[in-house]
Design a protein around this motif. Sequence first.
Motif, PDB file in Angstrom:
ATOM      1  N   ILE A 196      18.502  19.894  -0.334  1.00 46.83           N
ATOM      2  CA  ILE A 196      18.111  20.176   1.055  1.00 46.83           C
ATOM      3  C   ILE A 196      18.550  21.402   1.428  1.00 46.83           C
ATOM      4  O   ILE A 196      19.912  21.798   1.690  1.00 46.83           O
ATOM      5  CB  ILE A 196      18.843  18.996   2.113  1.00 46.83           C
ATOM      6  N   ILE A 197      17.547  22.477   1.790  1.00 50.71           N
ATOM      7  CA  ILE A 197      18.190  23.780   2.272  1.00 50.71           C
ATOM      8  C   ILE A 197      17.478  24.248   3.395  1.00 50.71           C
ATOM      9  O   ILE A 197      16.396  24.549   3.706  1.00 50.71           O
ATOM     10  CB  ILE A 197      17.583  24.663   1.048  1.00 50.71           C
ATOM     11  N   PRO A 198      18.615  24.219   4.433  1.00 47.53           N
ATOM     12  CA  PRO A 198      18.135  24.649   5.776  1.00 47.53           C
ATOM     13  C   PRO A 198      18.115  26.218   5.812  1.00 47.53           C
ATOM     14  O   PRO A 198      19.096  26.606   5.688  1.00 47.53           O
ATOM     15  CB  PRO A 198      19.412  24.368   6.691  1.00 47.53           C
ATOM     16  N   VAL A 199      16.906  26.756   5.907  1.00 48.48           N
ATOM     17  CA  VAL A 199      16.845  28.283   5.795  1.00 48.48           C
ATOM     18  C   VAL A 199      15.504  28.677   6.551  1.00 48.48           C
ATOM     19  O   VAL A 199      14.865  27.942   7.300  1.00 48.48           O
ATOM     20  CB  VAL A 199      16.432  28.674   4.446  1.00 48.48           C
ATOM     21  N   GLY A 200      15.664  30.238   7.086  1.00 49.27           N
ATOM     22  CA  GLY A 200      14.366  30.407   7.803  1.00 49.27           C
ATOM     23  C   GLY A 200      13.342  30.515   7.002  1.00 49.27           C
ATOM     24  O   GLY A 200      13.303  30.425   5.535  1.00 49.27           O
ATOM     25  N   THR A 224      23.209  26.230   1.716  1.00 51.46           N
ATOM     26  CA  THR A 224      22.487  27.335   2.244  1.00 51.46           C
ATOM     27  C   THR A 224      23.579  28.508   2.037  1.00 51.46           C
ATOM     28  O   THR A 224      24.701  28.320   1.718  1.00 51.46           O
ATOM     29  CB  THR A 224      22.071  27.017   3.568  1.00 51.46           C
ATOM     30  N   ALA A 225      22.875  29.515   2.407  1.00 51.97           N
ATOM     31  CA  ALA A 225      23.846  30.799   2.133  1.00 51.97           C
ATOM     32  C   ALA A 225      23.349  31.852   3.415  1.00 51.97           C
ATOM     33  O   ALA A 225      21.919  31.915   3.622  1.00 51.97           O
ATOM     34  CB  ALA A 225      23.945  31.316   0.786  1.00 51.97           C
ATOM     35  N   ASP A 226      24.190  33.055   3.128  1.00 52.40           N
ATOM     36  CA  ASP A 226      23.718  34.214   3.936  1.00 52.40           C
ATOM     37  C   ASP A 226      24.357  35.412   3.384  1.00 52.40           C
ATOM     38  O   ASP A 226      25.471  35.265   2.813  1.00 52.40           O
ATOM     39  CB  ASP A 226      24.209  34.418   5.540  1.00 52.40           C
TER      40      ASP A 226
HETATM   41  N1  TRP Z   1      18.560  34.933   0.285  1.00 50.60           N
HETATM   42  C1  TRP Z   1      19.149  34.274   1.281  1.00 50.60           C
HETATM   43  C2  TRP Z   1      19.104  35.280   2.736  1.00 50.60           C
HETATM   44  O1  TRP Z   1      18.702  36.461   2.397  1.00 50.60           O
HETATM   45  C3  TRP Z   1      20.622  34.063   1.111  1.00 50.60           C
HETATM   46  C4  TRP Z   1      20.949  32.835  -0.023  1.00 50.60           C
HETATM   47  C5  TRP Z   1      21.560  33.159  -1.331  1.00 50.60           C
HETATM   48  C6  TRP Z   1      20.492  31.617   0.015  1.00 50.60           C
HETATM   49  N2  TRP Z   1      21.396  31.889  -1.857  1.00 50.60           N
HETATM   50  C7  TRP Z   1      20.848  30.885  -1.480  1.00 50.60           C
HETATM   51  C8  TRP Z   1      19.755  30.761   0.838  1.00 50.60           C
HETATM   52  C9  TRP Z   1      20.679  29.750  -1.424  1.00 50.60           C
HETATM   53  C10 TRP Z   1      19.730  29.447   0.547  1.00 50.60           C
HETATM   54  C11 TRP Z   1      20.346  28.901  -0.844  1.00 50.60           C
HETATM   55  O2  TRP Z   1      19.480  34.753   3.815  1.00 50.60           O
END
Ligand code: TRP
Length: 363
Positions: A151-155, A7-9
């Motif tokens: 597996i991608i934990p995201v909003g 995942t990412a922010d």
């Molecule tokens: N778009 C996501 C956000 O604004 C950030 C993000 C970039 C991301 N690459 C990702 C999230 C890959 C999950 C997987 O929060």
Amino acid sequence: MKNIILTADRPTGRLHIGHYVGTLRNRVRLQNEGNYDEFIVMIADAQALTDNASNPKKVRDNVTEVMLDYLAVGLDPKKITFCIQSMVPALPELTAYYMNLVTLPRLLRNPTVKSEIKQKEFDNDKNGIPVGFANYPISQAADITAFDANIIPVGEDQEPMLEQTREIVRSFNRIYNTDILTECKAVLPQIESCYRLPGTDGSSKMSKSLGNCIYLADEENEIKKKINSILTFPRNVEDPGIVEDNVLFIYLEAFATDEYFEKYYPEYKNLDELKEAYKKGGIGDGIIKKFLNSVMQDTIRPIRERRKEYEKRIPEVLEYLKEGTEKCIKMSDNKLKEVKKVIAIDYFDNDSFLKEQIKKYNN
Ligand code: TRP
């Protein structure tokens, strides 16, 4: 199949309680469950630049802020690989090849991109929408597939990005007759009230640009002030209270477990009981705010304190990022090699191109 969590922010500001209930809490849970082969958390600075090109200093400074927030909520550098997106050259390269698999109308149909464009009012800007911004869902597909993440934990707002990623994976695998790209799925918050936490001003989203956030690094008095500033429906105490769309109750939904009732509000066993009583009337919003404040203070205090500890050890914190990024560069370079082989642009990785051409020219 391996379980690869990623995942990412975007590093455009400190993380707040909306991030916490939307995804950070899930990440800590997944980390502690330990059911994975790799867990990558990326700081998406390149994505942040897609709408902050003229503000690189902001992005640069927030890399450390976000990293500190990660460590503060309990993400453990022994269990997680942290990485800076822009330092991983395979990502823009993969993006370039995936761009050929997506049409422009499809990109602009992405509901999250659409609402972001609306919010940012690029249209009113003489420069319009940056190509890189419209393209970021494709680069996100690269972030995910470069590590075979599934597996991608995201909003919940990221679901359209993952749908786009799955479409790219399917097109790629079909066109190149392969299965080297892996389909991913989201891990969303366990309670629906956490999908999108409203801001303290009652607007539908907690967002830095709206100035309605409770940050994970906020001090005790700031948290209290913000909670007290929440507007509630005006009524006499004895009148029935309304819990629907009531920010106080949405926050309680997200944070007030039964233990907090035992500790701070023993008149009620749990939130359901409190809601029933509130709806009947007789409970003022001041009392609810006081309870919410106790809950939020207990939630944020250990996070803030852990952050302060890490703030004293910045070289170590940045070393985690550097080491993790190096590992990610290697992993994604391997994936890029596989991708180039399938697209038949792996010219000198082995001697097959040379042999083909020798044969063609009879020498
Ligand atoms: N778009 C996501 C956000 O604004 C950030 C993000 C970039 C991301 N690459 C990702 C999230 C890959 C999950 C997987 O929060």
